[in-house]
Design a protein around this motif. Sequence first.
Motif, PDB file in Angstrom:
ATOM      1  N   THR A 204       0.644  -1.291  -0.065  1.00 44.61           N
ATOM      2  CA  THR A 204       0.109  -0.094   0.239  1.00 44.61           C
ATOM      3  C   THR A 204       0.894   1.318   0.101  1.00 44.61           C
ATOM      4  O   THR A 204       0.288   2.387   0.354  1.00 44.61           O
ATOM      5  CB  THR A 204      -1.152   0.120   1.045  1.00 44.61           C
ATOM      6  OG1 THR A 204      -0.138   0.151   2.395  1.00 44.61           O
ATOM      7  CG2 THR A 204      -1.896  -1.223   1.248  1.00 44.61           C
ATOM      8  N   LEU A 205       2.124   1.505  -0.500  1.00 42.86           N
ATOM      9  CA  LEU A 205       2.790   2.469  -0.669  1.00 42.86           C
ATOM     10  C   LEU A 205       2.786   3.217  -1.831  1.00 42.86           C
ATOM     11  O   LEU A 205       2.737   2.189  -3.035  1.00 42.86           O
ATOM     12  CB  LEU A 205       4.297   2.226  -0.249  1.00 42.86           C
ATOM     13  CG  LEU A 205       4.758   1.647   1.001  1.00 42.86           C
ATOM     14  CD1 LEU A 205       6.199   2.011   1.380  1.00 42.86           C
ATOM     15  CD2 LEU A 205       3.925   2.451   2.222  1.00 42.86           C
ATOM     16  N   THR A 206       2.498   4.629  -2.048  1.00 43.93           N
ATOM     17  CA  THR A 206       2.753   4.758  -3.271  1.00 43.93           C
ATOM     18  C   THR A 206       4.259   4.867  -3.602  1.00 43.93           C
ATOM     19  O   THR A 206       5.149   4.542  -2.833  1.00 43.93           O
ATOM     20  CB  THR A 206       2.347   6.484  -3.270  1.00 43.93           C
ATOM     21  OG1 THR A 206       3.556   7.210  -2.471  1.00 43.93           O
ATOM     22  CG2 THR A 206       0.952   6.745  -2.668  1.00 43.93           C
ATOM     23  N   LYS A 207       4.215   5.122  -5.126  1.00 44.41           N
ATOM     24  CA  LYS A 207       5.606   5.420  -5.921  1.00 44.41           C
ATOM     25  C   LYS A 207       6.525   6.350  -5.008  1.00 44.41           C
ATOM     26  O   LYS A 207       7.823   5.955  -4.857  1.00 44.41           O
ATOM     27  CB  LYS A 207       5.464   5.700  -7.319  1.00 44.41           C
ATOM     28  CG  LYS A 207       6.937   5.348  -8.153  1.00 44.41           C
ATOM     29  CD  LYS A 207       6.212   5.627  -9.507  1.00 44.41           C
ATOM     30  CE  LYS A 207       7.644   5.783 -10.215  1.00 44.41           C
ATOM     31  NZ  LYS A 207       7.769   6.850 -11.191  1.00 44.41           N
ATOM     32  N   HIS A 208       5.905   7.395  -4.838  1.00 46.27           N
ATOM     33  CA  HIS A 208       6.772   8.304  -4.044  1.00 46.27           C
ATOM     34  C   HIS A 208       7.169   7.946  -2.748  1.00 46.27           C
ATOM     35  O   HIS A 208       8.594   8.094  -2.162  1.00 46.27           O
ATOM     36  CB  HIS A 208       6.110   9.591  -4.186  1.00 46.27           C
ATOM     37  CG  HIS A 208       6.747  10.689  -3.258  1.00 46.27           C
ATOM     38  ND1 HIS A 208       7.716  11.306  -3.695  1.00 46.27           N
ATOM     39  CD2 HIS A 208       6.455  11.159  -2.002  1.00 46.27           C
ATOM     40  CE1 HIS A 208       8.146  12.149  -2.657  1.00 46.27           C
ATOM     41  NE2 HIS A 208       7.412  12.264  -1.804  1.00 46.27           N
ATOM     42  N   GLU A 209       6.375   7.464  -1.757  1.00 47.69           N
ATOM     43  CA  GLU A 209       6.502   6.980  -0.609  1.00 47.69           C
ATOM     44  C   GLU A 209       7.737   5.696  -0.638  1.00 47.69           C
ATOM     45  O   GLU A 209       8.407   5.650   0.375  1.00 47.69           O
ATOM     46  CB  GLU A 209       5.343   6.173  -0.108  1.00 47.69           C
ATOM     47  CG  GLU A 209       4.521   7.427   0.522  1.00 47.69           C
ATOM     48  CD  GLU A 209       3.102   6.771   0.828  1.00 47.69           C
ATOM     49  OE1 GLU A 209       2.326   7.409   1.854  1.00 47.69           O
ATOM     50  OE2 GLU A 209       2.580   6.001   0.487  1.00 47.69           O
ATOM     51  N   THR A 210       7.535   4.810  -1.722  1.00 45.12           N
ATOM     52  CA  THR A 210       8.650   3.829  -1.671  1.00 45.12           C
ATOM     53  C   THR A 210       9.928   4.406  -2.024  1.00 45.12           C
ATOM     54  O   THR A 210      10.792   3.910  -1.339  1.00 45.12           O
ATOM     55  CB  THR A 210       8.189   2.806  -2.941  1.00 45.12           C
ATOM     56  OG1 THR A 210       6.671   2.325  -2.780  1.00 45.12           O
ATOM     57  CG2 THR A 210       9.203   1.653  -3.148  1.00 45.12           C
ATOM     58  N   SER A 211       9.956   5.145  -2.889  1.00 43.66           N
ATOM     59  CA  SER A 211      11.358   5.737  -3.509  1.00 43.66           C
ATOM     60  C   SER A 211      11.955   6.759  -2.159  1.00 43.66           C
ATOM     61  O   SER A 211      13.256   6.533  -1.855  1.00 43.66           O
ATOM     62  CB  SER A 211      11.289   6.678  -4.767  1.00 43.66           C
ATOM     63  OG  SER A 211      10.553   7.550  -4.686  1.00 43.66           O
ATOM     64  N   GLU A 212      11.008   7.315  -1.489  1.00 39.92           N
ATOM     65  CA  GLU A 212      11.481   8.134  -0.333  1.00 39.92           C
ATOM     66  C   GLU A 212      11.921   7.232   0.821  1.00 39.92           C
ATOM     67  O   GLU A 212      13.124   7.459   1.226  1.00 39.92           O
ATOM     68  CB  GLU A 212      10.421   8.964   0.049  1.00 39.92           C
ATOM     69  CG  GLU A 212      10.809   9.969   1.089  1.00 39.92           C
ATOM     70  CD  GLU A 212       9.637  10.761   1.787  1.00 39.92           C
ATOM     71  OE1 GLU A 212       9.480  12.089   1.331  1.00 39.92           O
ATOM     72  OE2 GLU A 212       8.463  10.298   2.237  1.00 39.92           O
TER      73      GLU A 212
END
Length: 620
Positions: A581-589
């Motif tokens: 459930t992480l967004t792409k941005h949350e994942t890369s961050e």
Amino acid sequence: MNTSIHFRDNNLFPIWDKVQNGQRLTLEDGVTMFRSQDLISIGKMAHAVQQLKSGDAVYYVVNQKIEPTNICVLSCTFCDFAVKQGSANAYEMTIAEILSKLNSDVHEVHITGGLHPDWPWEYYLGMVRDIKKNFPQVDVKAFTAVEIDFFHKKFKMPIDEILRQLYAAGLRTMPGGGAEVFSERIRKLLFNQKIGAKTWFEVHTTAHKLGIPSNATLLYGHIETYEERVMHMVKLRKAQDETHGFLSFIPLAFQPGDTGIKPKNDFTSAIEDLKTIAISRLMLDNFPHIKAYWVMLTEEVASVALNFGADDMDGTVGGEKIAHDAGATSPMTMAKDKLIKIINDAGKIPVERDVYYNALNVNTENVIGKIPYLNSVPFYTHFEKRQFKILPIVPRRMGQLSQKGQIDAGLFSLMDYFAQETSLELMNYCIATRDQVKSVMLFSKEGWQGLNGKKIGIIDDTATSVRLLQVLLEKKYDVKAQFVRMHASVNDHSLYDAVLLIGDEALKANKTGLSGYDLVFDLAKEWYDWKKLPFVFAVWAHKKSLTVEKRSELLEIVQQSLEKGESHLDTIGKVHGQAITLTKHETSEYLEGFNYHLGEREKEAMSIFKKLIEEVEVIS
Ligand code: SF4
């Protein structure tokens, strides 16, 4: 995904697109695949998903199937096993007879049987209790939802009470049979006295809430349509989203026998079997394991299925009767060595497991352990395996296997590296935080001082985080708490004053919060605020005994893999992140928050932590 597929059926393109992007498949996608003739492409898609979930691991268990009686109050049309009381071939086993079938090598006993009209409740409890008492290493997987519902009605006890008493006696998981296909049309035609989907799900979700994981089956190859097969999977997927309590999905090929439903020799084809396994892997994106049950598939088809999405062979089984009475042609038992050979021949890692899929032994060489959390993605996305094989395994279990010399290299939990420093050689790579971590989190009802003497539930996977928590409590806050290991499937945390979660579970809970726990502490942040240093959770290491040729090959692979991974931190974890459930941005961050190179500050932090660990009591 690094798989390239030469599709012959263009209808599969959009499905592959979804799979690569981690999107969920629909009922229509499932039916499209069943109607497609492009078996190899479906298999390759499933294998790509299998690689992401299980790497090269294929699980097996040394188990014994017990069917305590064939006397049954019901008469399901497809069943060639059940008889009525007084029949010449009726049998009833005593507990002593059941115990005589077990030995010290067995890790799982699998009990299912007829619904006996006279046996008392105490007989079932006694059966489970006596197995556990006489064979403590054996975990009991017992009673389908049909049997649980039968007990509930016959002994006039609520389903949750039946399950609670069985759990207290020693039952640990449940098999998945009973509802065959979740279709009222089929139920009315073939087994109208038996439970339907509603009761089956009620039993299983109740078990999950009590911390009893279970499995799920599909009986296919009789009168069901493709739509009914896929709908069965969609319903299971929905339930799994809610409880996360299913361990494996087992497609069971129908054995016609003398049932009269189909001509006796009209078995499902190998193509149908492989397609069903592969489509199960693709549809059931939230099921950890797909089983190729060799008893019904035959050894030959089961071994091919290991490259079509299946990552479990079941086990040695002992004297299985139900499928054989219906005409299954596989041998009655399969020796452990033979299972290992089949899995090795398929190019996979034979992993002996327990009932919860914890790895007990690995039976091959050149095994690289992979911590299956999002933060290890930069090392493994572009990992070029060459002579090595990848085993995804939680930190604590990896340390146990490494101690037996069964893991050649990998990203080891720091505590396991400390424990095995004499046999492991450090490589210059690690997972270290900069300040916070977001995936090693303490969810608490109390502030740090308030945790003195309190009970903290610890997720069973952890080796290092639990020790970091202990050091923080005892050395930073002068507080001593009590740690209790929780099985990963436990979702009732109400027994604990605080709960330590790590990895993907922690990331998910960090986003949504954990009900009942208002305070949340990031352990790496606590460490950083205290020591002004990063925290090293895991380090790359290999066996000191590894040959020079293998060491240099491994070093080259890890180096190249990390280089590629680090240059694509914005995209590499997308699918994995999405699944939790992480967004792409949350994942890369999140991924950018780590340092993957072991430098001087990381080594200093390791040595300070090691000293602190030596000053506190050893905990397991
Ligand atoms: S399938 Fe199960 S419930 Fe039905 S007759 Fe056979 S043993 Fe009894």
